[in-house]
Each structure stands twice: as C-alpha cells, then as structure tokens.
Design an enzyme around this catalytic site. Structure first.
Site, PDB file in Angstrom:
ATOM      1  N   LYS A  22     -10.495  -6.837  -0.485  1.00 34.57           N
ATOM      2  CA  LYS A  22     -10.534  -5.713  -1.438  1.00 34.57           C
ATOM      3  C   LYS A  22      -9.340  -5.789  -2.400  1.00 34.57           C
ATOM      4  CE  LYS A  22      -8.880  -1.618  -0.092  1.00 34.57           C
ATOM      5  NZ  LYS A  22      -7.812  -1.002  -0.923  1.00 34.57           N
ATOM      6  N   ASN A  23      -8.157  -6.076  -1.859  1.00 34.52           N
ATOM      7  CA  ASN A  23      -6.941  -6.003  -2.670  1.00 34.52           C
ATOM      8  C   ASN A  23      -6.697  -7.256  -3.514  1.00 34.52           C
ATOM      9  OD1 ASN A  23      -6.713  -3.486  -1.662  1.00 34.52           O
ATOM     10  ND2 ASN A  23      -5.058  -3.950  -0.220  1.00 34.52           N
ATOM     11  N   CYS A 116      -1.351  10.279  -2.868  1.00 32.93           N
ATOM     12  CA  CYS A 116      -2.494  10.337  -1.954  1.00 32.93           C
ATOM     13  C   CYS A 116      -1.956  10.629  -0.553  1.00 32.93           C
ATOM     14  CB  CYS A 116      -3.260   9.030  -1.988  1.00 32.93           C
ATOM     15  SG  CYS A 116      -2.280   7.686  -1.336  1.00 32.93           S
ATOM     16  N   ARG A 121       3.420   7.576  -4.441  1.00 36.29           N
ATOM     17  CA  ARG A 121       2.882   6.400  -5.143  1.00 36.29           C
ATOM     18  C   ARG A 121       3.087   6.490  -6.663  1.00 36.29           C
ATOM     19  NH1 ARG A 121      -2.327   4.377  -2.081  1.00 36.29           N
ATOM     20  NH2 ARG A 121      -1.462   2.368  -2.713  1.00 36.29           N
ATOM     21  N   ASP A 124       6.416   4.079 -11.835  1.00 33.67           N
ATOM     22  CA  ASP A 124       7.583   3.863 -12.706  1.00 33.67           C
ATOM     23  C   ASP A 124       7.886   2.379 -12.921  1.00 33.67           C
ATOM     24  OD1 ASP A 124       8.174   4.243  -9.856  1.00 33.67           O
ATOM     25  OD2 ASP A 124      10.222   3.716 -10.408  1.00 33.67           O
ATOM     26  N   ASP A 304      -0.585  -1.990   5.953  1.00 31.58           N
ATOM     27  CA  ASP A 304      -2.023  -1.717   6.052  1.00 31.58           C
ATOM     28  C   ASP A 304      -2.579  -2.003   7.440  1.00 31.58           C
ATOM     29  OD1 ASP A 304      -2.900  -2.818   2.685  1.00 31.58           O
ATOM     30  OD2 ASP A 304      -1.882  -1.044   3.468  1.00 31.58           O
ATOM     31  N   VAL A 326       7.311   1.221   4.192  1.00 29.23           N
ATOM     32  CA  VAL A 326       6.734   1.022   2.858  1.00 29.23           C
ATOM     33  C   VAL A 326       6.306   2.336   2.216  1.00 29.23           C
ATOM     34  CG1 VAL A 326       4.893  -0.122   1.564  1.00 29.23           C
ATOM     35  CG2 VAL A 326       6.012  -1.320   3.457  1.00 29.23           C
ATOM     36  N   ARG A 395     -14.439   2.763   1.733  1.00 32.28           N
ATOM     37  CA  ARG A 395     -13.750   2.253   0.543  1.00 32.28           C
ATOM     38  C   ARG A 395     -13.284   0.823   0.785  1.00 32.28           C
ATOM     39  NH1 ARG A 395      -8.667   4.953  -0.506  1.00 32.28           N
ATOM     40  NH2 ARG A 395      -8.524   3.154  -1.873  1.00 32.28           N
TER      41      ARG A 395
END
Ligand code: EPZ
Length: 416
Positions: A22-23, A116, A121, A124, A304, A326, A395
């Site tokens: 997905k990423n 989220c 998140r 910048d 993740d 993270v 998702r």
C-alpha cells in the site's frame, strides 16, 4: 453494519500470499502524473485507499483503468491542479499530489490533511522542502496552495526522516533546475521503490535507501511500466498471527530483507523462521519467550507492526516493554485489548505487556494496524470476538478475511 466475527483458532497452516505494498502503491500511482503518456503499474492492491486515490487523480483529468492489480494511467488530458475535495480530506496520502503537480505543472493545491487516531501528523517538513525548491507556499483556511515559475534544486535537511516529506520532495525535485540533496532522508523500502520507478521514467536519483538522496533535475519524464514491491507490513502481520496462534505457514511474495527487524524479534521469542528467496516459513508452537521492542524509522522496528506485536506479547512469558517513538498516540489498540483481558500498563509512549489468557469480546478498530492487532487477538483468544469499524482494516489489507481463512483461521465478515 459490517463487522468481523473471529473465533478461537488453535493452529494455522498452509500458504498465504502477500499483495503489493500500500505504502509503495500510493506514492508510485501519484508519481505517474509526472510522466508524459501512459504508465502501466502492476501488483497494485485493491484497497480503499488506492481506489480513493484513483478517484482523486481521475478528477484531475487523468485517464485511469484499474483491474486485477494492473493500473493504467494516462496524463495527456490532465487539466486541473487542485484536489480540494471531501475525498482528499479523508485520504491523507492525497498530499503526494502536491509534489507531483508542483513538479510537473508548477502549481498544486489540496486540503491540509488532518491529524488522525495515531497523532497530529503535521506536514511542516513537506512545506519546508517545497519552499526550499522555490515554490510560494500559501496556507489558507485549511488549504495548501503551491506556485512556482521554475523550481530550482536545493539542499534540504529533514529535521526528522519523514517518509511522506522525503517522497513529496522527490516528486517535486525530479524536474527542477539543477541538483537537489535531501539530508536525513527516510530509508524505507517504499522510497527505493519510488526512486526505481522515477528513474525508469527518466529521472536521475541516487542514494534512495540511504539518508542522503541526490536528484539531478531533468526536462521531462515518460510514462513507463513498473511492478511495485510486496507489502512488508502485511507480510509481518501474518507472521505475527502464526507466532501468536501457533502453526506452520509459508508466507509467499515476501522480500525477506524488508522484514529483518521482525524476523530478529520472532527468533528471540523462540519462533522458527525459515527464509527462502521470496517467501518465509513461520513455525510456532506455544511457549513464547518475551522480548522488548522500540519502534524506529527504517531499518528499525516498524511502527506499523507495533500494535500487532503487542498482541503477540500478550501470549509470551514475562513482562515485555513496548516503546513507540514515531507517533505520539499509537496505543489506540490497548483499551480494546484490555476488553479481551490483556494486562497492559501504559506510561506515555511506553507500555508494559504481561502474559494474559485473552477472552473474546466486542471491540472496535481504532486505526488500520490496531484493527489487524485485534484480528490476531481474536484468533488467539478463547471464545468469540466481534470487531467493528472494519473500514480501517480494509484500507490496508487486501482480502484479509479470505486469506486468513485459507490458512485455517476462524474468521467471518458479517453484514447485518
Ligand atoms: C508513512 O506515514 C506511512 N504512511 C505510515 O503508515 C507509517 O507509519 C509512517 O510512514 C512511518 O513509517 C504511508 O506511507 C501512506 P512520517 P507518514 O512522515 O509519511 C512527523 C500505515 O499504517 N512528521 O514518516 O505520515 C509525524 O508527525 C501508515 O500504513 C512531522 O513532524 O510518516 C510523525 O510523528 C500509518 N512533520 C513522524 O514524523 C512532517 O512534515 C513520522 O511521520 C512530517 C512528519
């Protein structure tokens, strides 16, 4: 209303195949906007996030055909450079259109992605990169507007090795004038995959996968065919399921070097891992030894995989420490695991996980990976677990219910 009903499963066995990442898919599909003509992308997973991105790019005028993991995208008719829409608001990775549209057309606009369940998140570092390349950055009522006559290569230091910022700067810089150097760049495998695709299209990128990425601007990119890498997080999720429940499963379509941190940790726990060229066999029976994890940017232990690993630790001996460095709020799964009898103490970004015999319960997915953690918990628990808010899971995991059933998991999708 749709939910997953998961029941006690004593043993998982057989073969399970991993889909495309997905990423990697999200940035690479967006990167196709940079190329003249058509790109044909293979190994694209059929996920909600991917289908949302397809809708967002189609609204820009791109012609897209997505069937059976093959996605064809033609950019000849693109005539819009703003993705202000409800879809973009829901879909965080829509911000990759900023880098791609700015990089090719000198203008881009999208909604600021909100925070989220796992943290604020901010973007910048993305905006710092665009400004360094000479773009005018305007923030106006939650909308980001970028404009540049001509982007000029620059030296950009990332205060944090942000995956998204590294990707967005690469997309903007590939056709800028001169050389761009990204220092303290993210090193994730998905960054390497994106660089490989961009270079096939005619870009000149070196150092992807290290903390220094160099990009020499070129005049144009041409659409090309490309196959993306398999999903290391999906692969790791299935490896942790086998470790937690017990079994003997071959996980196919895995680049073993991408799951090294997890393999190391599973071996510490006494799980048998047999590595092959593009598959991993996981053999586990009860009696798991405990271990600690601390999530870090790649090649550290992936954030993740933290939620799923926490479920695994409830099945291991001793008290085990989980530190999440993270994201600032990535323990949404803890309360749901506690409903199932998990014994977890949280203090800030640290959690201590003790052994517990989990019991089925009514729980809800709070984010994508927390949902996966609850599936593993439901398989390992005694009794029946019902998981709500499964759109989070859909998702990021293609066909997860059928795939897990294929190795003997007692799991059903129920629509009421
Ligand atoms: C990507 O998110 C992944 N998403 C995430 O996967 C993954 O958890 C994350 O990288 C870390 O590996 C996609 O690839 C679509 P970051 P991203 O920018 O790019 C801070 C999943 O489950 N930061 O590396 O948003 C940020 O707040 C998802 O598949 C800034 O401060 O991650 C966070 O604390 C979840 N300013 C940290 O950096 C910025 O401008 C890491 O974020 C950008 C980020």
């Amino acid at each position: 209303m749709r939910k997953l009903v998961v029941k006690t499963t004593d043993y998982l066995e057989g073969n399970i195949s991993v889909s495309g990442a997905k990423n990697a898919a999200l940035p690479i599909i967006t990167a196709a906007l940079l190329g003249e003509g058509s790109s044909k992308l293979s190994g694209i997973p059929d996920l909600k996030d991917v289908n949302n991105l397809v809708s967002i790019l189609s609204n820009l005028g791109a012609e897209i055909n997505f069937t059976d993991s093959e996605l064809e995208l033609n950019t000849d008719e693109i005539n819009k450079y703003s993705t202000e829409s409800d879809l973009a608001r829901k879909m965080r990775a829509s911000y990759y259109t900023l880098g791609a549209l700015l990089g090719r057309y000198g203008q881009a606009c999208t909604v600021l992605p909100g925070g989220c369940e796992i943290g604020n998140r901010p973007i910048d570092l993305h905006l710092k990169g665009f400004s360094a390349l000479g773009a005018e950055v305007k923030l106006d009522h939650g909308v980001v507007k970028l404009e540049a006559d001509r982007l000029k290569g620059a030296n950009i230091y990332l205060d944090y090795p942000s995956v998204g910022a590294t990707i967005n700067i690469m997309l903007a810089a590939v056709m800028a004038d001169g050389e761009t150097v990204i220092e303290n760049a993210a090193r994730e495998p998905e960054i390497i995959d994106l660089a490989n695709y961009l270079n096939i299209m005619g870009a000149e990128i070196t150092g992807a996968g290290t903390d220094i990425i160099k990009i020499t601007g070129v005049n144009k990119l041409i659409g090309k065919d490309y196959t993306i890498i398999p999903d290391r997080i999906e692969a790791g999720t299935y490896m942790m399921a086998v470790a937690a429940v017990g079994g003997d499963v071959v996980i196919e379509n895995v680049l073993v070097e991408h799951v090294r941190p997890l393999i190391a940790k599973l071996k510490e726990m006494g799980v048998e891992i047999i590595e092959d060229i593009n598959q991993v066999r996981v053999k586990s029976n009860q009696g798991l030894k405990g271990t600690d994890i601390k999530t870090m940017p790649y090649p550290g232990f992936p954030t993740d995989m933290q939620a799923q690993f926490m479920t695994l630790l409830t099945q291991a001996s001793s008290e085990n420490l989980v530190i999440e460095t993270v994201f600032e709020r990535r323990f949404g799964h803890v309360d749901e695991l506690r409903r199932m009898g998990a014994k977890i103490k949280v203090d800030g970004r640290s959690a201590v996980v003790a052994q517990a015999n989990l019991e089925g319960a009514q729980v809800e997915a709070t984010d994508l990976r927390a949902g996966a953690a609850l599936i593993i918990a439901g398989l390992a628990a005694k009794g029946q677990t019902e998981i709500q808010n499964i759109y989070h899971i859909e998702r990021g995991y293609e066909d997860i219910t059928d795939k897990l059933k294929g190795i003997g998991a007692n799991i059903e999708l129920v629509v009421e």
